[in-house]
Motif scaffolding. Structure first.
Motif, PDB file in Angstrom:
ATOM      1  N   VAL A 255       0.842  -1.199   0.000  1.00  0.00           N
ATOM      2  CA  VAL A 255       0.000   0.000   0.000  1.00  0.00           C
ATOM      3  C   VAL A 255       0.878   1.251   0.000  1.00  0.00           C
ATOM      4  O   VAL A 255       0.624   2.211  -0.738  1.00  0.00           O
ATOM      5  CB  VAL A 255      -0.946  -0.001   1.220  1.00  0.00           C
ATOM      6  N   ILE A 256       1.922   1.245   0.814  1.00  0.00           N
ATOM      7  CA  ILE A 256       2.815   2.402   0.900  1.00  0.00           C
ATOM      8  C   ILE A 256       3.453   2.697  -0.449  1.00  0.00           C
ATOM      9  O   ILE A 256       3.565   3.865  -0.853  1.00  0.00           O
ATOM     10  CB  ILE A 256       3.888   2.165   1.983  1.00  0.00           C
ATOM     11  N   GLU A 257       3.868   1.671  -1.162  1.00  0.00           N
ATOM     12  CA  GLU A 257       4.471   1.883  -2.485  1.00  0.00           C
ATOM     13  C   GLU A 257       3.515   2.651  -3.392  1.00  0.00           C
ATOM     14  O   GLU A 257       3.930   3.568  -4.122  1.00  0.00           O
ATOM     15  CB  GLU A 257       4.814   0.533  -3.119  1.00  0.00           C
ATOM     16  N   ARG A 258       2.256   2.309  -3.349  1.00  0.00           N
ATOM     17  CA  ARG A 258       1.266   2.964  -4.216  1.00  0.00           C
ATOM     18  C   ARG A 258       0.982   4.395  -3.760  1.00  0.00           C
ATOM     19  O   ARG A 258       0.788   5.287  -4.581  1.00  0.00           O
ATOM     20  CB  ARG A 258      -0.016   2.123  -4.248  1.00  0.00           C
ATOM     21  N   LEU A 259       0.970   4.620  -2.459  1.00  0.00           N
ATOM     22  CA  LEU A 259       0.759   5.973  -1.952  1.00  0.00           C
ATOM     23  C   LEU A 259       1.940   6.877  -2.291  1.00  0.00           C
ATOM     24  O   LEU A 259       1.766   8.046  -2.655  1.00  0.00           O
ATOM     25  CB  LEU A 259       0.539   5.934  -0.441  1.00  0.00           C
ATOM     26  N   GLN A 260       3.145   6.330  -2.174  1.00  0.00           N
ATOM     27  CA  GLN A 260       4.333   7.121  -2.502  1.00  0.00           C
ATOM     28  C   GLN A 260       4.360   7.495  -3.974  1.00  0.00           C
ATOM     29  O   GLN A 260       4.774   8.606  -4.327  1.00  0.00           O
ATOM     30  CB  GLN A 260       5.594   6.351  -2.117  1.00  0.00           C
ATOM     31  N   ARG A 261       3.912   6.591  -4.827  1.00  0.00           N
ATOM     32  CA  ARG A 261       3.877   6.915  -6.255  1.00  0.00           C
ATOM     33  C   ARG A 261       2.916   8.063  -6.546  1.00  0.00           C
ATOM     34  O   ARG A 261       3.054   8.753  -7.565  1.00  0.00           O
ATOM     35  CB  ARG A 261       3.487   5.681  -7.079  1.00  0.00           C
ATOM     36  N   ARG A 262       1.958   8.278  -5.657  1.00  0.00           N
ATOM     37  CA  ARG A 262       1.008   9.380  -5.826  1.00  0.00           C
ATOM     38  C   ARG A 262       1.453  10.643  -5.081  1.00  0.00           C
ATOM     39  O   ARG A 262       0.692  11.596  -4.970  1.00  0.00           O
ATOM     40  CB  ARG A 262      -0.378   8.942  -5.353  1.00  0.00           C
ATOM     41  N   GLY A 263       2.670  10.618  -4.552  1.00  0.00           N
ATOM     42  CA  GLY A 263       3.239  11.804  -3.939  1.00  0.00           C
ATOM     43  C   GLY A 263       2.934  11.993  -2.469  1.00  0.00           C
ATOM     44  O   GLY A 263       3.178  13.076  -1.920  1.00  0.00           O
ATOM     45  N   PHE A 264       2.458  10.956  -1.799  1.00  0.00           N
ATOM     46  CA  PHE A 264       2.135  11.072  -0.378  1.00  0.00           C
ATOM     47  C   PHE A 264       3.257  10.514   0.494  1.00  0.00           C
ATOM     48  O   PHE A 264       3.934   9.553   0.115  1.00  0.00           O
ATOM     49  CB  PHE A 264       0.840  10.312  -0.054  1.00  0.00           C
TER      50      PHE A 264
ATOM     51  N   VAL B 173      -5.974  -8.273   3.521  1.00  0.00           N
ATOM     52  CA  VAL B 173      -6.374  -7.597   2.282  1.00  0.00           C
ATOM     53  C   VAL B 173      -5.372  -6.524   1.865  1.00  0.00           C
ATOM     54  O   VAL B 173      -5.212  -6.251   0.674  1.00  0.00           O
ATOM     55  CB  VAL B 173      -7.796  -7.014   2.447  1.00  0.00           C
ATOM     56  N   ALA B 174      -4.660  -5.923   2.814  1.00  0.00           N
ATOM     57  CA  ALA B 174      -3.666  -4.910   2.450  1.00  0.00           C
ATOM     58  C   ALA B 174      -2.496  -5.512   1.698  1.00  0.00           C
ATOM     59  O   ALA B 174      -1.831  -4.836   0.907  1.00  0.00           O
ATOM     60  CB  ALA B 174      -3.162  -4.184   3.698  1.00  0.00           C
TER      61      ALA B 174
ATOM     62  N   ALA C 273      -6.879  -1.780  -4.086  1.00  0.00           N
ATOM     63  CA  ALA C 273      -8.174  -1.395  -3.518  1.00  0.00           C
ATOM     64  C   ALA C 273      -7.986  -0.593  -2.235  1.00  0.00           C
ATOM     65  O   ALA C 273      -8.687   0.403  -1.995  1.00  0.00           O
ATOM     66  CB  ALA C 273      -9.018  -2.636  -3.254  1.00  0.00           C
ATOM     67  N   VAL C 274      -7.033  -1.015  -1.409  1.00  0.00           N
ATOM     68  CA  VAL C 274      -6.784  -0.313  -0.144  1.00  0.00           C
ATOM     69  C   VAL C 274      -6.234   1.081  -0.418  1.00  0.00           C
ATOM     70  O   VAL C 274      -6.708   2.085   0.146  1.00  0.00           O
ATOM     71  CB  VAL C 274      -5.810  -1.116   0.736  1.00  0.00           C
ATOM     72  N   ALA C 275      -5.246   1.171  -1.297  1.00  0.00           N
ATOM     73  CA  ALA C 275      -4.640   2.469  -1.598  1.00  0.00           C
ATOM     74  C   ALA C 275      -5.653   3.438  -2.189  1.00  0.00           C
ATOM     75  O   ALA C 275      -5.662   4.631  -1.844  1.00  0.00           O
ATOM     76  CB  ALA C 275      -3.456   2.287  -2.553  1.00  0.00           C
ATOM     77  N   GLU C 276      -6.515   2.959  -3.064  1.00  0.00           N
ATOM     78  CA  GLU C 276      -7.500   3.841  -3.684  1.00  0.00           C
ATOM     79  C   GLU C 276      -8.464   4.416  -2.660  1.00  0.00           C
ATOM     80  O   GLU C 276      -8.833   5.594  -2.717  1.00  0.00           O
ATOM     81  CB  GLU C 276      -8.273   3.097  -4.778  1.00  0.00           C
ATOM     82  N   LEU C 277      -8.879   3.612  -1.689  1.00  0.00           N
ATOM     83  CA  LEU C 277      -9.784   4.132  -0.655  1.00  0.00           C
ATOM     84  C   LEU C 277      -9.060   5.144   0.230  1.00  0.00           C
ATOM     85  O   LEU C 277      -9.632   6.173   0.604  1.00  0.00           O
ATOM     86  CB  LEU C 277     -10.357   2.992   0.183  1.00  0.00           C
ATOM     87  N   VAL C 278      -7.810   4.859   0.569  1.00  0.00           N
ATOM     88  CA  VAL C 278      -7.027   5.806   1.369  1.00  0.00           C
ATOM     89  C   VAL C 278      -6.888   7.133   0.625  1.00  0.00           C
ATOM     90  O   VAL C 278      -7.015   8.212   1.212  1.00  0.00           O
ATOM     91  CB  VAL C 278      -5.636   5.218   1.712  1.00  0.00           C
ATOM     92  N   LEU C 279      -6.649   7.076  -0.663  1.00  0.00           N
ATOM     93  CA  LEU C 279      -6.511   8.299  -1.468  1.00  0.00           C
ATOM     94  C   LEU C 279      -7.827   9.085  -1.501  1.00  0.00           C
ATOM     95  O   LEU C 279      -7.818  10.320  -1.468  1.00  0.00           O
ATOM     96  CB  LEU C 279      -6.067   7.944  -2.887  1.00  0.00           C
ATOM     97  N   ARG C 280      -8.943   8.383  -1.536  1.00  0.00           N
ATOM     98  CA  ARG C 280     -10.239   9.070  -1.479  1.00  0.00           C
ATOM     99  C   ARG C 280     -10.393   9.807  -0.151  1.00  0.00           C
ATOM    100  O   ARG C 280     -10.866  10.947  -0.117  1.00  0.00           O
ATOM    101  CB  ARG C 280     -11.373   8.068  -1.673  1.00  0.00           C
TER     102      ARG C 280
ATOM    103  N   ALA D 155     -16.171   0.215   0.782  1.00  0.00           N
ATOM    104  CA  ALA D 155     -15.803  -0.642  -0.348  1.00  0.00           C
ATOM    105  C   ALA D 155     -15.675  -2.075   0.141  1.00  0.00           C
ATOM    106  O   ALA D 155     -14.963  -2.340   1.113  1.00  0.00           O
ATOM    107  CB  ALA D 155     -14.478  -0.173  -0.957  1.00  0.00           C
ATOM    108  N   THR D 156     -16.371  -2.984  -0.511  1.00  0.00           N
ATOM    109  CA  THR D 156     -16.265  -4.405  -0.178  1.00  0.00           C
ATOM    110  C   THR D 156     -15.425  -5.097  -1.242  1.00  0.00           C
ATOM    111  O   THR D 156     -15.713  -4.984  -2.436  1.00  0.00           O
ATOM    112  CB  THR D 156     -17.652  -5.062  -0.110  1.00  0.00           C
ATOM    113  N   VAL D 157     -14.392  -5.789  -0.795  1.00  0.00           N
ATOM    114  CA  VAL D 157     -13.507  -6.514  -1.711  1.00  0.00           C
ATOM    115  C   VAL D 157     -13.891  -7.989  -1.632  1.00  0.00           C
ATOM    116  O   VAL D 157     -13.527  -8.685  -0.670  1.00  0.00           O
ATOM    117  CB  VAL D 157     -12.026  -6.300  -1.368  1.00  0.00           C
ATOM    118  N   ASP D 158     -14.644  -8.455  -2.611  1.00  0.00           N
ATOM    119  CA  ASP D 158     -15.122  -9.835  -2.603  1.00  0.00           C
ATOM    120  C   ASP D 158     -13.953 -10.810  -2.634  1.00  0.00           C
ATOM    121  O   ASP D 158     -12.986 -10.627  -3.390  1.00  0.00           O
ATOM    122  CB  ASP D 158     -16.023 -10.089  -3.814  1.00  0.00           C
TER     123      ASP D 158
END
Length: 268
Positions: A58-67, A251-252, A258-265, A242-245
């Motif tokens: 999750v952190i890798e994806r957040l960092q790529r978005r500048g967080f 899940v992280a 899915a986790v990173a996208e919700l955190v970004l929201r 968000a429910t991840v079937d």
């Protein structure tokens, strides 16, 4: 000629002094409100049977978005004391914060004292969101479906309590069924135990009562049944759920997008 020169010099001096005072005022305003327009720091709190590394995808994806993202070390000793440790970590962070909790980490972020204005949002990832007086174990048993108790191996502690581990042979099926077997085996070997008293400790006044919350529900969770997760999300007035079937409790690790996208929201 000399008179004109003196007048021009005087006017320029007045201009520069005024400009300097204006800039000084702007500088002071920025210093007084350093968080204006600032991206929040994402602070991620792991739960039982995991550690900070469980947030790596999750952190890798957040960092790529500048967080900026920080995975804190959750002691897993008790709700109140763990929340105090988190409060101390938050005090060292400048600017706004989005708090993300997984599993028991959700109980910890629910008890944080640094409510406003620093903490702007809460994100619960397959997590407990207890009301005042509730305990994690109580919420896990609220609806049928949790098989965690059958997989635990207690290790007695000198104070009469016990550290709880998931038996390594059962770790993947209980905690990380949708994680590759080799990776799940590593997670089983590096799991951090939780003190049994922590799972039975009553929560204080919940932060979600005053801070906006977002919830991600793991559809095939064997630790916290989906119905329990949904109950807590609805009760907290989740801004988005968000429910991840098919997602396991891990899940992280298995569904970091899915986790990173919700955190970004939530970071908005």
């Amino acid at each position: 000629m000399h008179t004109l020169t003196h007048r021009t010099t005087a006017l320029l001096l007045v201009f520069f002094v005024a400009a300097g005072l204006t800039l000084f005022g702007i500088s002071n305003a920025v210093a007084a409100h350093p968080a204006a327009g600032q991206k929040p720091t994402i602070v991620l709190v792991h739960g039982a049977f995991a550690d900070g590394a469980s947030w790596n995808p999750v952190i890798e994806r957040l960092q790529r978005r500048g967080f900026t993202a920080v995975a804190v070390a959750n002691p897993l000793r008790g709700v109140a004391s763990d929340a105090e440790a988190l409060d101390a970590r938050l005090a060292a962070i400048d600017g706004p914060v989005v708090l993300v909790g997984h599993s028991y980490g959700g109980a910890v972020i629910s008890n944080v004292k640094a409510r406003s204005p620093k903490v702007k949002a809460l994100v619960y990832v397959a997590a407990f969101a207890p009301a005042e007086g509730e305990a994690a174990a109580q919420l896990a048993a609220k609806y049928p479906g949790s098989t965690l108790g059958e997989t635990l191996a207690p290790v007695p502690l000198p104070d009469g309590s016990a550290d709880l581990y998931i038996k390594p042979a059962l770790f993947r099926q209980q905690f990380a069924a949708d994680v590759p077997a080799r990776q799940a085996a590593l997670m089983a070997s590096t799991q951090r135990p939780i003190r049994d008293a922590a799972l039975n400790e009553a929560s204080g006044t919940p932060s979600w009562a005053s801070i906006p919350s977002w919830f991600l529900l793991a559809g095939a969770d064997k630790n916290i049944p989906l119905r329990a997760q949904k109950f807590m999300a609805d009760r907290a007035g989740s801004r988005a759920t968000a429910t991840v079937d098919g997602a396991s409790h891990a899940v992280a690790v298995s569904r970091p997008n899915a986790v990173a996208e919700l955190v970004l929201r939530a970071a908005g």
